[in-house]
Enzyme design. Structure first.
Site, PDB file in Angstrom:
ATOM      1  N   GLU A  39       0.815  -1.217   0.000  1.00  0.00           N
ATOM      2  CA  GLU A  39       0.000   0.000   0.000  1.00  0.00           C
ATOM      3  C   GLU A  39       0.845   1.262   0.000  1.00  0.00           C
ATOM      4  OE1 GLU A  39      -2.625  -3.274   1.064  1.00  0.00           O
ATOM      5  OE2 GLU A  39      -0.647  -2.659   1.788  1.00  0.00           O
ATOM      6  N   HIS A  71      -8.819  -5.452  11.418  1.00  0.00           N
ATOM      7  CA  HIS A  71      -9.560  -5.306  10.164  1.00  0.00           C
ATOM      8  C   HIS A  71     -10.917  -4.646  10.375  1.00  0.00           C
ATOM      9  CE1 HIS A  71      -6.632  -8.399   9.154  1.00  0.00           C
ATOM     10  NE2 HIS A  71      -6.883  -8.202   7.872  1.00  0.00           N
TER      11      HIS A  71
END
Length: 327
Positions: free
Chosen positions: A60, A129
């Site tokens: 990322e 998450h």
């Protein structure tokens, strides 16, 4: 009007904008050959080729930085994060570069870039998450932050975000990708950034909720109707810039407010909204502003604990009754 899933509305916005402007491209993990982790970009690689719909490694920080360089050079990237939790490893690129270089360069560089993907809780995916990031990214001047709750807003606001010359954080929801709803089929349909939506009018209490929390607000409003009270429900849609005028006008009418926010309570988005309401409209309040947030703990894994951890319609309903002095 056409009925679309939320994922289809996002795809429609991407396709319309990429057809309109060849400088726009989509980049992220599995967006091309796999058609997207959530099938948002299904068919787009076949339509535009692998130079405009680009699969990336699991990096990322790397592809966020590549997107920023492309934006500085005049392109208009859309960067997909498989989840906004993964964007934390690109935090420096988003916060120290995207948000600040236009200011630090004296306006020599602009950043027409959209960072998008699912935000907040996504079921039993445990603590790393399930983070709601809107309160984090809205702290930084230079970023615009949008959080959508339905397919129509998804299409209209994503088109506006792609056209904007500032970096935009665009927050979706894994839970809502399959949600169906009517979407305007008007030519070049856009919704302006920075304008809240009054989803339901009422005079008993103002309930503010965005993304998934908007639906908890609407459910609580239905429960209040059964008690004989009509709540006004506001979906901010844009977290930054925030539409204070719409919120304050509503509070002046209802004299009470409950904010639903999936963030953890300390220094959350709801904290700022509550402060601004009491600062701008203290004399109109008949009760303290109430907040309904996630619990002040990392997200649990067990299904029953996840349900307890997140704001529920029942929590919102009880908070509304409290500010209305019914309990």
């Amino acid at each position: 009007m056409a009925e679309l899933q939320l994922r289809e509305a996002i795809r429609a916005a991407l396709v319309e904008e990429m057809d309109r402007d060849e400088d726009i491209f989509l980049m992220g993990e599995e967006v091309a050959e796999y058609n997207g982790a959530y099938k948002v970009s299904e068919g787009m690689c076949d339509r535009y080729g692998d130079r405009r719909v680009i699969d990336t490694p699991i990096s990322e920080c790397g592809f966020a930085g590549l997107g920023l360089g492309a934006a500085m050079d005049g392109l208009r990237p859309v960067i997909e994060f498989m989840t906004w939790n993964f964007a934390f490893v690109a935090f420096d690129q988003i916060i120290n570069n995207a948000a600040k270089i236009r200011y630090m360069s004296g306006g020599q560089f602009s950043f027409p870039i959209v960072f998008r993907g699912p935000n907040g809780a996504a079921g039993q995916l445990a603590a790393t998450h399930n983070t709601s990031v809107e309160s984090i990214y809205s702290c930084f001047p230079g970023l615009k932050v949008i959080s959508i709750s339905n397919p129509d807003d998804a299409k209209g606001l994503l088109k506006s975000a792609i056209r904007d010359n500032d970096p935009v954080v665009f927050l979706e929801s894994e839970f809502m990708y399959g949600m169906r709803g009517e979407v305007s089929d008007a030519d070049d349909y856009i919704i302006p950034i920075g304008k809240a939506r009054i989803a339901r009018e009422g005079d008993a209490v103002t309930i503010i909720g965005h993304n998934k929390s908007y639906w908890r607000a609407m459910e609580a409003a239905e429960m209040l109707t059964s008690d004989g009270y009509e709540a006004e429900v506001i979906d901010p849609r844009t977290i930054r810039p925030f539409d204070w005028d719409t919120v304050i006008t509503s509070v002046k009418k209802t004299n009470r407010c409950v904010i639903v926010d999936e963030s953890n309570p300390f220094a959350s988005l709801s904290s700022e909204i509550a402060f601004q309401i009491q600062s701008r409209s203290f004399d109109d309040l008949d009760a303290p502003v109430q907040r309904v947030t996630s619990k002040d703990t990392p997200a649990p894994y067990a299904k029953n604990l996840v349900e307890y951890y997140l704001p529920s319609a029942e929590d919102v309903y009880r908070a509304c009754r409290e500010v209305m002095y019914l309990d």
